[in-house]
Each structure stands twice: as structure tokens, then as C-alpha cells.
Design an enzyme around this catalytic site. Structure first.
Site, PDB file in Angstrom:
ATOM      1  N   GLY A 102     -46.517  15.147 -72.804  1.00  0.00           N
ATOM      2  CA  GLY A 102     -47.632  14.650 -73.611  1.00  0.00           C
ATOM      3  C   GLY A 102     -47.709  15.499 -74.856  1.00  0.00           C
ATOM      4  N   LYS A 126     -65.463  22.483 -67.787  1.00  0.00           N
ATOM      5  CA  LYS A 126     -65.105  21.955 -69.122  1.00  0.00           C
ATOM      6  C   LYS A 126     -66.051  20.815 -69.521  1.00  0.00           C
ATOM      7  CE  LYS A 126     -63.254  21.120 -73.013  1.00  0.00           C
ATOM      8  NZ  LYS A 126     -62.456  20.042 -73.420  1.00  0.00           N
ATOM      9  N   ARG A 131     -97.277   6.520 -56.312  1.00  0.00           N
ATOM     10  CA  ARG A 131     -96.226   6.045 -55.404  1.00  0.00           C
ATOM     11  C   ARG A 131     -96.807   5.743 -54.028  1.00  0.00           C
ATOM     12  NH1 ARG A 131     -92.656   9.538 -53.905  1.00  0.00           N
ATOM     13  NH2 ARG A 131     -90.932   8.090 -53.539  1.00  0.00           N
ATOM     14  N   SER A 183     -60.269  23.921 -74.114  1.00  0.00           N
ATOM     15  CA  SER A 183     -61.096  23.635 -75.296  1.00  0.00           C
ATOM     16  C   SER A 183     -60.605  24.441 -76.489  1.00  0.00           C
ATOM     17  CB  SER A 183     -62.557  23.978 -75.034  1.00  0.00           C
ATOM     18  OG  SER A 183     -63.302  23.698 -76.202  1.00  0.00           O
ATOM     19  N   THR A 191     -43.068   8.560 -75.446  1.00  0.00           N
ATOM     20  CA  THR A 191     -42.339   8.018 -76.587  1.00  0.00           C
ATOM     21  C   THR A 191     -41.506   9.161 -77.178  1.00  0.00           C
ATOM     22  OG1 THR A 191     -44.280   6.643 -76.986  1.00  0.00           O
ATOM     23  CG2 THR A 191     -42.643   6.746 -78.757  1.00  0.00           C
ATOM     24  N   VAL A 240     -51.905  14.363 -71.537  1.00  0.00           N
ATOM     25  CA  VAL A 240     -51.955  12.969 -72.001  1.00  0.00           C
ATOM     26  C   VAL A 240     -53.395  12.473 -71.922  1.00  0.00           C
ATOM     27  CG1 VAL A 240     -49.593  12.581 -71.200  1.00  0.00           C
ATOM     28  CG2 VAL A 240     -51.512  11.890 -69.736  1.00  0.00           C
ATOM     29  N   GLU A 293     -71.748  21.277 -75.973  1.00  0.00           N
ATOM     30  CA  GLU A 293     -71.231  21.030 -77.336  1.00  0.00           C
ATOM     31  C   GLU A 293     -72.031  19.881 -77.992  1.00  0.00           C
ATOM     32  OE1 GLU A 293     -66.821  20.774 -77.501  1.00  0.00           O
ATOM     33  OE2 GLU A 293     -67.116  18.814 -78.420  1.00  0.00           O
ATOM     34  N   TYR A 294     -72.266  18.817 -77.233  1.00  0.00           N
ATOM     35  CA  TYR A 294     -73.057  17.687 -77.758  1.00  0.00           C
ATOM     36  C   TYR A 294     -74.459  18.151 -78.153  1.00  0.00           C
ATOM     37  CZ  TYR A 294     -70.108  13.656 -76.222  1.00  0.00           C
ATOM     38  OH  TYR A 294     -69.120  12.711 -76.045  1.00  0.00           O
ATOM     39  N   HIS A 336     -69.206  22.286 -70.619  1.00  0.00           N
ATOM     40  CA  HIS A 336     -68.942  22.846 -71.948  1.00  0.00           C
ATOM     41  C   HIS A 336     -69.113  21.756 -73.011  1.00  0.00           C
ATOM     42  CE1 HIS A 336     -66.186  23.177 -75.374  1.00  0.00           C
ATOM     43  NE2 HIS A 336     -66.353  24.483 -75.327  1.00  0.00           N
ATOM     44  N   ASN A 337     -68.519  20.603 -72.754  1.00  0.00           N
ATOM     45  CA  ASN A 337     -68.610  19.516 -73.731  1.00  0.00           C
ATOM     46  C   ASN A 337     -70.037  18.982 -73.858  1.00  0.00           C
ATOM     47  OD1 ASN A 337     -65.864  19.851 -73.929  1.00  0.00           O
ATOM     48  ND2 ASN A 337     -65.411  17.664 -73.978  1.00  0.00           N
TER      49      ASN A 337
HETATM   50  N1  LIG Z   1     -57.997  16.340 -79.270  1.00  0.00           N
HETATM   51  C1  LIG Z   1     -58.759  17.340 -78.865  1.00  0.00           C
HETATM   52  O1  LIG Z   1     -59.404  18.038 -79.645  1.00  0.00           O
HETATM   53  C2  LIG Z   1     -58.838  17.669 -77.418  1.00  0.00           C
HETATM   54  C3  LIG Z   1     -58.243  16.854 -76.460  1.00  0.00           C
HETATM   55  N2  LIG Z   1     -58.289  17.206 -75.138  1.00  0.00           N
HETATM   56  C4  LIG Z   1     -57.648  16.367 -74.129  1.00  0.00           C
HETATM   57  O2  LIG Z   1     -56.243  16.652 -74.139  1.00  0.00           O
HETATM   58  C5  LIG Z   1     -55.488  15.468 -73.823  1.00  0.00           C
HETATM   59  C6  LIG Z   1     -54.514  15.161 -74.965  1.00  0.00           C
HETATM   60  O3  LIG Z   1     -55.296  14.964 -76.126  1.00  0.00           O
HETATM   61  P1  LIG Z   1     -54.623  14.585 -77.531  1.00  0.00           P
HETATM   62  O4  LIG Z   1     -53.532  15.526 -77.824  1.00  0.00           O
HETATM   63  O5  LIG Z   1     -55.763  14.461 -78.488  1.00  0.00           O
HETATM   64  O6  LIG Z   1     -53.913  13.206 -77.263  1.00  0.00           O
HETATM   65  P2  LIG Z   1     -54.465  11.764 -76.863  1.00  0.00           P
HETATM   66  O7  LIG Z   1     -55.677  11.898 -75.983  1.00  0.00           O
HETATM   67  O8  LIG Z   1     -54.603  10.952 -78.098  1.00  0.00           O
HETATM   68  O9  LIG Z   1     -53.264  11.215 -75.970  1.00  0.00           O
HETATM   69  C7  LIG Z   1     -52.010  10.911 -76.534  1.00  0.00           C
HETATM   70  C8  LIG Z   1     -50.926  11.320 -75.583  1.00  0.00           C
HETATM   71  O10 LIG Z   1     -51.063  10.635 -74.323  1.00  0.00           O
HETATM   72  C9  LIG Z   1     -49.801   9.998 -74.029  1.00  0.00           C
HETATM   73  N3  LIG Z   1     -50.020   8.829 -73.191  1.00  0.00           N
HETATM   74  C10 LIG Z   1     -50.966   7.892 -73.328  1.00  0.00           C
HETATM   75  N4  LIG Z   1     -50.852   6.959 -72.350  1.00  0.00           N
HETATM   76  C11 LIG Z   1     -49.809   7.350 -71.571  1.00  0.00           C
HETATM   77  C12 LIG Z   1     -49.202   6.837 -70.396  1.00  0.00           C
HETATM   78  N5  LIG Z   1     -49.674   5.726 -69.806  1.00  0.00           N
HETATM   79  N6  LIG Z   1     -48.140   7.490 -69.877  1.00  0.00           N
HETATM   80  C13 LIG Z   1     -47.669   8.603 -70.450  1.00  0.00           C
HETATM   81  N7  LIG Z   1     -48.207   9.159 -71.558  1.00  0.00           N
HETATM   82  C14 LIG Z   1     -49.270   8.539 -72.110  1.00  0.00           C
HETATM   83  C15 LIG Z   1     -49.281   9.648 -75.383  1.00  0.00           C
HETATM   84  O11 LIG Z   1     -47.925   9.326 -75.304  1.00  0.00           O
HETATM   85  P3  LIG Z   1     -47.252   8.364 -76.408  1.00  0.00           P
HETATM   86  O12 LIG Z   1     -46.941   9.231 -77.571  1.00  0.00           O
HETATM   87  O13 LIG Z   1     -46.080   7.831 -75.715  1.00  0.00           O
HETATM   88  O14 LIG Z   1     -48.285   7.299 -76.733  1.00  0.00           O
HETATM   89  C16 LIG Z   1     -49.561  10.934 -76.128  1.00  0.00           C
HETATM   90  O15 LIG Z   1     -48.644  11.936 -75.792  1.00  0.00           O
HETATM   91  C17 LIG Z   1     -56.517  14.374 -73.585  1.00  0.00           C
HETATM   92  O16 LIG Z   1     -56.799  14.275 -72.225  1.00  0.00           O
HETATM   93  C18 LIG Z   1     -57.748  14.865 -74.340  1.00  0.00           C
HETATM   94  O17 LIG Z   1     -58.952  14.369 -73.832  1.00  0.00           O
HETATM   95  C19 LIG Z   1     -58.871  18.362 -74.715  1.00  0.00           C
HETATM   96  C20 LIG Z   1     -59.465  19.197 -75.623  1.00  0.00           C
HETATM   97  C21 LIG Z   1     -59.530  18.912 -77.033  1.00  0.00           C
HETATM   98  O1  LIG Z   2     -62.974  18.448 -75.574  1.00  0.00           O
HETATM   99  C1  LIG Z   2     -63.156  18.582 -76.766  1.00  0.00           C
HETATM  100  C2  LIG Z   2     -63.547  19.900 -77.339  1.00  0.00           C
HETATM  101  O2  LIG Z   2     -64.021  20.762 -76.400  1.00  0.00           O
HETATM  102  C3  LIG Z   2     -63.016  17.394 -77.665  1.00  0.00           C
HETATM  103  O3  LIG Z   2     -63.100  17.752 -78.980  1.00  0.00           O
HETATM  104  C4  LIG Z   2     -63.990  16.359 -77.222  1.00  0.00           C
HETATM  105  O4  LIG Z   2     -63.212  15.286 -76.697  1.00  0.00           O
HETATM  106  C5  LIG Z   2     -64.859  15.761 -78.276  1.00  0.00           C
HETATM  107  O5  LIG Z   2     -65.693  14.864 -77.624  1.00  0.00           O
HETATM  108  P1  LIG Z   2     -66.323  13.594 -78.306  1.00  0.00           P
HETATM  109  O6  LIG Z   2     -65.188  12.807 -78.941  1.00  0.00           O
HETATM  110  O7  LIG Z   2     -66.959  12.845 -77.189  1.00  0.00           O
HETATM  111  O8  LIG Z   2     -67.295  14.106 -79.329  1.00  0.00           O
END
Ligand SMILES: NC(=O)C1=CN([C@@H]2O[C@H](COP(=O)(O)OP(=O)(O)OC[C@H]3O[C@@H](n4cnc5c(N)ncnc54)[C@H](OP(=O)(O)O)[C@@H]3O)[C@@H](O)[C@H]2O)C=CC1
Ligand SMILES: O=C(CO)[C@H](O)[C@H](O)COP(=O)(O)O
Length: 479
Positions: A14, A187, A449, A133, A39, A79, A194-195, A190-191
Site C-alpha cells: 500500500g 488511535k 419515566r 498518526s 497497482t 491501504v 483531533e475533531y 486520538h482522532n
Molecule cells: N492520509 C493520512 O493523513 C492518514 C491516513 N491514514 C490511514 O492510512 C491508510 C493509507 O492512507 P493513504 O496513504 O492516505 O491512502 P488511501 O487511504 O488513499 O489508500 C490508497 C491505498 O490503498 C490501496 N488500496 C485501495 N483498495 C485496495 C484493495 N482493494 N486492495 C489492495 N489495495 C487497495 C491503494 O492501492 P492502488 O494504488 O492500487 O489503488 C493505495 O495503495 C488508510 O487506512 C488511512 O486511513 C492514517 C493516518 C493518516
Molecule cells: O488519521 C488522521 C490523522 O490522525 C487523518 O488525518 C484523519 O483521517 C483525518 O480525518 P478526517 O478526514 O475525518 O478529518
């Protein structure tokens, strides 16, 4: 350097923003990292753009990824949460052997993590649900990591995760949180916090802007100043940055051209849903989730403006407004954190996790979105008394809230009179007032009640449950 002869120490599958930055972080710390993405273009992009940063072993398929690893294998899944995570686990598990470790670093729901941990344990595998996070930047330079799972698996993954986590005063922002879903629960809370934190910051901005008559950049400077005191935190720091930013297209403050509809991926909502299940009032987090929902109800908002006229706020700044809002923000934050920690305490009892709340505060001090000076004070509070009934009653926070109280009330009254919605400030103050009330009107709720449903009530002066014969002679009977 990219070589493929020696086995890799750890793998990441991922490779969107979080996964690729985590892989780079691992490589920069000297680990040989196998990398994979559904991918393959993302794997190729990582190798092309960052392959020189350390030792990566690219894999086209999950079986190639597994074959490239030293045993016991450690594979981090980064992912999308939900069915994509299950899809990856389903493909991965048959390729693994006893003692191998699957680490889910996504924002999984803790109940899913409990289910996955139990299922993989049945197959002789370890499943580590690790909340991570810090966003993109944290993943690369040191996030806060909240791993759950067996103590045995932490012996293997702990040292690696601790080495890539943020470090504060030489202490890694990573600790073994507890079994099965404990890491993802922490976690999630934590979120939720954060909200709440962001909602309170937004309300403070709105007050200083609309009641205080200050422009966004000017309010940004106020936040910059606050960041040097008790409110020092990442979110206050970036508030100053966002408010000070000018839109290159229009020359207006960026905040004035961003659509005022706050989105959400769901972790705040989960926090509130789970708090409802546990019976823990997390009013600050709930108000923050609802404030986002309300902002998105564009049609309803338009109808209300048409029906009532848009609320017109006439600026009425006074000399004390900035300091009053600062104190109200601080006190409301204390309430939001107290509620979040209360929820973790309740979950710890419910799920038998034995959570160390002081340790949770410790690992949130760096790397994560809610990192703040404040968290040192929380850690100290739990050091003083690990069984604190509420953060609010710790001496330090009690004194801080008492100092803020009058300003807090002035701010809420001022906002209400001006017609500026401050649900976060109001609900935090109501929580504080309710918690310390000698008597609550819950007694009347019980009476009602009992009247309509014979639901019974308890008395203050003797044991037992009672019912009043409301439709009879209104005498009281034991229930
Ligand atoms: N973005 C942030 O700030 C934060 C994100 N997270 C968490 O970390 C994780 C990754 O987040 P982020 O990097 O933003 O990416 P995304 O949540 O946007 O996920 C994209 C990734 O998931 C893969 N994916 C989606 N569907 C599938 C599937 N069915 N099978 C295999 N792979 C799949 C994609 O692969 P492909 O390229 O093939 O589509 C890509 O690598 C998530 O769970 C997210 O909630 C946690 C903390 C902070
Ligand atoms: O996990 C996180 C940071 O700790 C992400 O930034 C979180 O997914 C943001 O949440 P939302 O999109 O619901 O505001």
C-alpha cells in the site's frame, strides 16, 4: 541502493502517501524494506523517485513480497480501511507461515481489528493493529504509533516501530498499547480529540473574526502568539499558517475562499458511536462531528437563511476578548481531552485491555496531529494518580479551569448574544457545570419515566427501587 539478494527485514504493502512515506522512513533508518502496491505504477514511482534513499526490494505481487522477507516475516499494510484491508489480508494470510506478523497501519475500526486478530491467531499468525498518526509528513519523519496485539509480536515489531517513530525528550512516541484492538481504539479516540480540538480552534477564530472584528491574518498572528504559551500545539501552529495564507488567484485570505463544508472520513463518528455504546459522554467530540455535518447541509442552511435572514454579527471587540477566548479555548480543550481519556478508561475496563493512560499521553507528545505541550501535563497527571476519575480533577487542570472559568462564561455569553455559534465552547462549559452539580435534573427525568412507563426510580435516602402508583392513589410501592 536497490539490491535484491539479501532478504528484506520488513515489508510495506500500500504505497499511497502514508505507505510510501513509511517505507522511506524505514529505509532511512537502515532497514531493508520490501515494497508492494496493488497497482505496480506506485511501486515503480517510489523506486524511481526515492529508491536512492535506502535499501528497497520492489515486488510486483504479494507472493513475491512474502518471498523476499526474512522470517518471522513482518508486513505492514497501509491501504484504505475497511474491505480493502480485508482483501489484502485474505490474499496475504495463505502465503504466510506460523509466527509471521501482519501489521495494519491504516485507520481501521477497532472492532475489525479484534475480528482480524482473532482470525489470524487461529492460523498461527500475529496481527498487530497499529494506529499511526502524523499524516504524510509524520509517516516520513516520525509518526506517533499506537500498536495493539500480542506482547509476543511487540517483541519483534516494537523495536522497529519505536525506531521510526517521533522521539520526544529521547522517548519514542510508540508503545505497546494493549491486546487486539487496543491500538486502533486509542488511535480512534486520538482522532475524536483531533475533531474536538479543531472545532474549538475554529470557534475561537470565528469569535475573534466576527465579534473581535479582526481579519484572518490578524487572527493568525493571535494564534502564533498563543502557540508560545500553554496552547502550544501543532494544530494551533498550523492555524496561524492557514489563516495567514493568501489565495494566489484572488488575493483574498485562503480561508475566505475555501467552501465552508467540513468533510469527514469517519473516525470522529466512530468515536462518538463507541462512546454511546460505552455510555461515556464525549460531548465535545460529538459537537465537533455534528458541526461538520451541519456545515455540509447546504440546502438546509440556505433555507434557514432565507427564512430567518443571515445572522448579522456586529463586531464588538473589547480589550479582554483575545485573552478571554484564549482561556475559554484552553478550558474547553481540557474538557475535550478529559472526555477522550474517560472513554479510553471505560473501553479498557469493557475489553480488558489494561490501558496505561499516561503512556497514551506520552506517545501523543510528538509525531501526531494533536501533539501539544499540554500532553506533558496530562502524562504528569496520570503519573500522580493513574486512577484519576477525570482529568478535570487533577490539581493542575482543576486550577487551570478555575482560572479560566469567568472568561469562559463571558465568551459563551458574548457569542450567544452576538449570534455566533460556539457549540464546542458551550457544551464543554455545560459538561463542567453538570459534572460538579450537587443535584442534576436527572431526578425529574426518572420521575417522568416512572410516570409514563413504570420504569421505577431509586431514592436518595434508602436502598431499593420504587414506583409511584401514578394512575392510582399515588402511593409508593417497592419495585
Ligand atoms: N492520509 C493520512 O493523513 C492518514 C491516513 N491514514 C490511514 O492510512 C491508510 C493509507 O492512507 P493513504 O496513504 O492516505 O491512502 P488511501 O487511504 O488513499 O489508500 C490508497 C491505498 O490503498 C490501496 N488500496 C485501495 N483498495 C485496495 C484493495 N482493494 N486492495 C489492495 N489495495 C487497495 C491503494 O492501492 P492502488 O494504488 O492500487 O489503488 C493505495 O495503495 C488508510 O487506512 C488511512 O486511513 C492514517 C493516518 C493518516
Ligand atoms: O488519521 C488522521 C490523522 O490522525 C487523518 O488525518 C484523519 O483521517 C483525518 O480525518 P478526517 O478526514 O475525518 O478529518
Amino acid at each position: 541502493m536497490t539490491t535484491s539478494e539479501a532478504p528484506a527485514r520488513i515489508a510495506v504493502t500500500g504505497l499511497a502517501v502514508m505507505g510510501s512515506n513509511l517505507a522511506r522512513n524505514l529505509a532511512r533508518h537502515g532497514y531493508r524494506v520490501a515494497v508492494h502496491n496493488r497497482t505496480p505504477a506506485r511501486t515503480k514511482a517510489l523506486m524511481r523517485e526515492h529508491g536512492h534513499e535506502g535499501e528497497f526490494v520492489p515486488a510486483e505481487t504479494l507472493s513475491e513480497l512474502v518471498e523476499s522477507l526474512a522470517t518471522p516475516r513482518q508486513i505492514i499494510i497501509m491501504v484504505k480501511a475497511g474491505t480493502p484491508t480485508d482483501a489484502v489480508i485474505d490474499e496475504l494470510a495463505p502465503l504466510l507461515g506460523p509466527g509471521d506478523m501482519v501489521i495494519d497501519g491504516g485507520n481501521a475500526h477497532f472492532a475489525d481489528t479484534r475480528r482480524r486478530e482473532a482470525a489470524l491467531r487461529e492460523r498461527g499468525l500475529h496481527f498487530v493493529g497499529a494506529g499511526i498518526s502524523g499524516g504524510e509528513e509524520g509517516a516520513l519523519n516520525g509518526p506517533s504509533i499506537m500498536p495493539g496485539g500480542s506482547a509476543e509480536s511487540y517483541k519483534h515489531v516494537g523495536p522497529v516501530l519505536e525506531s521510526i517513530a517521533a522521539q520526544v525528550d529521547g522517548v519514542p512516541c510508540c508503545v505497546h498499547v494493549g491486546p487486539d484492538g487496543a491500538g486502533h481504539f486509542v488511535k480512534m479516540v486520538h482522532n475524536g480529540i483531533e475533531y474536538a480540538d479543531m472545532q474549538l480552534i475554529a470557534e475561537a477564530y470565528d469569535l475573534l473574526h466576527r465579534v473581535g472584528g479582526r481579519g484572518p491574518a490578524e487572527v493568525g498572528e493571535v494564534f502564533r502568539d498563543w502557540d508560545r504559551g500553554d496552547l502550544e500545539s501543532y494544530l494551533v501552529e498550523i492555524t496561524a499558517e492557514v489563516l495567514g495564507h493568501v489565495d494566489p488567484d484572488t488575493g483574498a485570505a485562503l480561508v475566505d475562499v475555501i467552501a465552508d463544508e467540513a468533510e469527514q472520513k469517519g473516525t470522529g463518528r466512530w468515536t462518538v458511536q463507541e462512546a454511546l455504546e460505552l455510555g461515556v459522554p464525549v460531548t465535545g467530540i460529538a459537537e465537533a462531528v455534528f458541526a461538520r455535518s451541519l456545515s455540509g447541509r447546504v440546502g438546509q442552511r440556505a433555507a434557514a437563511r432565507a427564512a430567518f435572514g443571515a445572522s448579522e454579527v456586529i463586531p464588538s471587540p473589547d480589550d479582554d476578548l483575545v485573552e478571554d477566548v484564549r482561556l475559554a479555548l484552553y478550558a474547553s480543550k481540557v474538557v475535550a481531552y478529559a472526555q477522550g481519556f474517560d472513554q479510553m478508561r471505560a473501553a479498557s475496563v469493557e475489553y480488558g485491555w489494561d490501558l496505561d493512560l499516561g503512556a497514551a499521553a506520552t506517545i501523543w507528545r510528538g509525531g501526531c496531529i494533536i501533539r501539544a505541550r499540554f500532553l506533558d501535563r496530562i502524562r504528569e497527571a496520570y503519573d500522580r494518580n493513574p486512577d484519576l476519575p477525570s482529568l478535570l480533577v487533577d490539581d493542575y487542570f482543576r486550577d487551570a479551569v478555575v482560572r479560566a472559568e469567568q472568561a469562559w462564561r463571558r465568551v459563551v455569553v458574548k457569542a450567544i448574544n452576538a449570534g455566533v455559534p460556539v457549540p464546542g465552547f458551550v457544551s464543554a462549559l455545560a459538561y463542567y457545570d453538570a459534572l460538579r452539580s450537587e443535584r442534576l435534573p436527572a431526578a425529574l427525568v426518572q420521575g417522568l419515566r416512572d410516570f409514563f412507563g413504570a420504569h421505577t426510580y431509586r431514592r436518595v435516602d434508602r436502598e431499593g427501587s420504587f414506583h409511584t402508583l401514578w394512575s392510582g392513589d399515588r402511593s409508593q410501592v417497592d419495585a
